[in-house]
Motif scaffolding. Structure first.
Motif, PDB file in Angstrom:
ATOM      1  N   SER A 126       5.008  17.844  26.650  1.00 20.54           N
ATOM      2  CA  SER A 126       4.243  18.811  27.426  1.00 20.54           C
ATOM      3  C   SER A 126       2.885  18.186  27.699  1.00 20.54           C
ATOM      4  O   SER A 126       2.363  17.413  26.901  1.00 20.54           O
ATOM      5  CB  SER A 126       4.116  20.142  26.681  1.00 20.54           C
ATOM      6  OG  SER A 126       3.490  19.963  25.433  1.00 20.54           O
ATOM      7  N   VAL A 127       2.341  18.529  28.853  1.00 20.64           N
ATOM      8  CA  VAL A 127       1.079  17.936  29.289  1.00 20.64           C
ATOM      9  C   VAL A 127       0.318  18.991  30.086  1.00 20.64           C
ATOM     10  O   VAL A 127       0.914  19.788  30.803  1.00 20.64           O
ATOM     11  CB  VAL A 127       1.333  16.651  30.123  1.00 20.64           C
ATOM     12  CG1 VAL A 127       2.201  16.929  31.339  1.00 20.64           C
ATOM     13  CG2 VAL A 127       0.044  15.961  30.523  1.00 20.64           C
TER      14      VAL A 127
ATOM     15  N   GLU B 141       6.342  10.649  35.286  1.00 20.82           N
ATOM     16  CA  GLU B 141       7.318  10.669  36.376  1.00 20.82           C
ATOM     17  C   GLU B 141       7.801   9.260  36.708  1.00 20.82           C
ATOM     18  O   GLU B 141       8.992   9.052  36.949  1.00 20.82           O
ATOM     19  CB  GLU B 141       6.722  11.350  37.615  1.00 20.82           C
ATOM     20  CG  GLU B 141       6.590  12.855  37.422  1.00 20.82           C
ATOM     21  CD  GLU B 141       5.883  13.555  38.564  1.00 20.82           C
ATOM     22  OE1 GLU B 141       5.084  12.916  39.303  1.00 20.82           O
ATOM     23  OE2 GLU B 141       6.121  14.786  38.715  1.00 20.82           O
ATOM     24  N   ARG B 142       6.903   8.277  36.709  1.00 20.48           N
ATOM     25  CA  ARG B 142       7.310   6.880  36.951  1.00 20.48           C
ATOM     26  C   ARG B 142       8.306   6.407  35.900  1.00 20.48           C
ATOM     27  O   ARG B 142       9.158   5.568  36.173  1.00 20.48           O
ATOM     28  CB  ARG B 142       6.093   5.956  36.951  1.00 20.48           C
ATOM     29  CG  ARG B 142       5.328   5.938  38.245  1.00 20.48           C
ATOM     30  CD  ARG B 142       4.355   4.771  38.345  1.00 20.48           C
ATOM     31  NE  ARG B 142       3.415   4.634  37.249  1.00 20.48           N
ATOM     32  CZ  ARG B 142       2.259   5.284  37.143  1.00 20.48           C
ATOM     33  NH1 ARG B 142       1.895   6.150  38.063  1.00 20.48           N
ATOM     34  NH2 ARG B 142       1.463   5.070  36.121  1.00 20.48           N
ATOM     35  N   LEU B 143       8.203   6.951  34.693  1.00 22.46           N
ATOM     36  CA  LEU B 143       9.101   6.544  33.609  1.00 22.46           C
ATOM     37  C   LEU B 143      10.346   7.431  33.524  1.00 22.46           C
ATOM     38  O   LEU B 143      11.100   7.349  32.555  1.00 22.46           O
ATOM     39  CB  LEU B 143       8.352   6.546  32.285  1.00 22.46           C
ATOM     40  CG  LEU B 143       7.257   5.475  32.182  1.00 22.46           C
ATOM     41  CD1 LEU B 143       6.482   5.614  30.890  1.00 22.46           C
ATOM     42  CD2 LEU B 143       7.844   4.076  32.308  1.00 22.46           C
ATOM     43  N   GLY B 144      10.568   8.276  34.518  1.00 16.00           N
ATOM     44  CA  GLY B 144      11.803   9.042  34.592  1.00 16.00           C
ATOM     45  C   GLY B 144      11.770  10.449  34.029  1.00 16.00           C
ATOM     46  O   GLY B 144      12.806  11.121  33.984  1.00 16.00           O
ATOM     47  N   PHE B 145      10.620  10.922  33.600  1.00 17.46           N
ATOM     48  CA  PHE B 145      10.521  12.297  33.124  1.00 17.46           C
ATOM     49  C   PHE B 145      10.498  13.236  34.326  1.00 17.46           C
ATOM     50  O   PHE B 145       9.905  12.912  35.363  1.00 17.46           O
ATOM     51  CB  PHE B 145       9.241  12.504  32.301  1.00 17.46           C
ATOM     52  CG  PHE B 145       9.309  11.914  30.924  1.00 17.46           C
ATOM     53  CD1 PHE B 145       9.729  12.677  29.848  1.00 17.46           C
ATOM     54  CD2 PHE B 145       8.946  10.593  30.698  1.00 17.46           C
ATOM     55  CE1 PHE B 145       9.787  12.140  28.567  1.00 17.46           C
ATOM     56  CE2 PHE B 145       9.009  10.043  29.430  1.00 17.46           C
ATOM     57  CZ  PHE B 145       9.429  10.818  28.364  1.00 17.46           C
ATOM     58  N   THR B 146      11.142  14.379  34.191  1.00 23.70           N
ATOM     59  CA  THR B 146      11.130  15.388  35.238  1.00 23.70           C
ATOM     60  C   THR B 146      10.662  16.712  34.653  1.00 23.70           C
ATOM     61  O   THR B 146      10.850  16.989  33.465  1.00 23.70           O
ATOM     62  CB  THR B 146      12.522  15.575  35.871  1.00 23.70           C
ATOM     63  OG1 THR B 146      13.457  15.929  34.842  1.00 23.70           O
ATOM     64  CG2 THR B 146      12.985  14.299  36.571  1.00 23.70           C
TER      65      THR B 146
ATOM     66  N   VAL C 104       2.604  21.809  31.548  1.00 25.92           N
ATOM     67  CA  VAL C 104       3.771  21.323  32.265  1.00 25.92           C
ATOM     68  C   VAL C 104       4.716  20.726  31.229  1.00 25.92           C
ATOM     69  O   VAL C 104       4.316  19.862  30.442  1.00 25.92           O
ATOM     70  CB  VAL C 104       3.374  20.252  33.313  1.00 25.92           C
ATOM     71  CG1 VAL C 104       4.604  19.674  33.997  1.00 25.92           C
ATOM     72  CG2 VAL C 104       2.389  20.817  34.316  1.00 25.92           C
ATOM     73  N   CYS C 105       5.961  21.166  31.235  1.00 28.54           N
ATOM     74  CA  CYS C 105       6.965  20.635  30.314  1.00 28.54           C
ATOM     75  C   CYS C 105       7.870  19.678  31.080  1.00 28.54           C
ATOM     76  O   CYS C 105       8.311  19.974  32.192  1.00 28.54           O
ATOM     77  CB  CYS C 105       7.764  21.766  29.693  1.00 28.54           C
ATOM     78  SG  CYS C 105       6.759  22.792  28.583  1.00 28.54           S
ATOM     79  N   MET C 106       8.144  18.527  30.461  1.00 26.77           N
ATOM     80  CA  MET C 106       8.939  17.481  31.094  1.00 26.77           C
ATOM     81  C   MET C 106       9.943  16.944  30.088  1.00 26.77           C
ATOM     82  O   MET C 106       9.728  17.029  28.885  1.00 26.77           O
ATOM     83  CB  MET C 106       8.030  16.361  31.600  1.00 26.77           C
ATOM     84  CG  MET C 106       6.927  16.825  32.536  1.00 26.77           C
ATOM     85  SD  MET C 106       5.823  15.499  33.070  1.00 26.77           S
ATOM     86  CE  MET C 106       6.793  14.831  34.435  1.00 26.77           C
TER      87      MET C 106
END
Length: 166
Positions: free
Chosen positions: A130-131, A143-148, A160-162
């Motif tokens: 979370s951020v 996001e660049r590392l594939g987290f959505t 924001v939860c990813m």
């Protein structure tokens, strides 16, 4: 961006006391800055909420059962990341922080890569985090590392939860 080979990632517990000292030195500004960003004026570690102050004063107890990664540049603790390992669920990345003096050298990426590799090596299927929504640079990195972005598991507003596969 600097080549990650100059960044040494150490896993803790199990490391020497200087890594623990370096961790506390990283966590203090992380928590102080976060509180200011949330609108709380906190002048020192003594003014932090108890749970955050405990992470700084006694990280061994605060992170018992977690994996703590500390990035070292030479003898300096340059960044940290905590990876939780709940018994029945995804691992969670917490406390990712790079000392501002060392930013732009690939430290956060190296820490995240090491955390994802550790999770995969240990049979974890999903890693989440979370951020705060105002940390747009961190969100872009994730996001660049594939987290959505995913449905929130945390009731705090502006969080924001990813997640991503390990």
């Amino acid at each position: 961006m600097t080549d990650h080979r100059e960044v040494a990632i150490t896993r803790w517990p199990g490391r020497t006391p200087p890594v623990e000292d370096g961790l506390a030195a990283l966590l203090a500004p992380y928590h102080l800055r976060t509180e200011v960003e949330k609108g709380q004026q906190v002048a020192s570690v003594d003014g932090l909420p108890d749970r955050y102050r405990a992470e700084i004063t006694d990280p061994r107890t605060a992170f018992a059962g977690d994996v703590v990664l500390v990035a070292l540049l030479g003898d300096s603790a340059a960044g940290c990341l905590v990876l939780t390992s709940p018994a029945n669920g995804p691992s969670e990345i917490k406390r990712l922080w790079t000392d501002p003096e060392f930013r732009g050298r690939g430290i956060a990426s190296a820490l995240l890569g090491a955390a994802l590799a550790h999770a995969k090596e240990n049979g974890v299927d999903t890693v989440r985090l979370s951020v705060w929504e105002w940390r747009t640079g961190a969100i872009a990195l994730y996001e660049r590392l594939g987290f959505t972005v995913t449905e929130s598991w945390d009731a705090r507003e502006q969080l924001v939860c990813m997640q991503r596969a390990a």
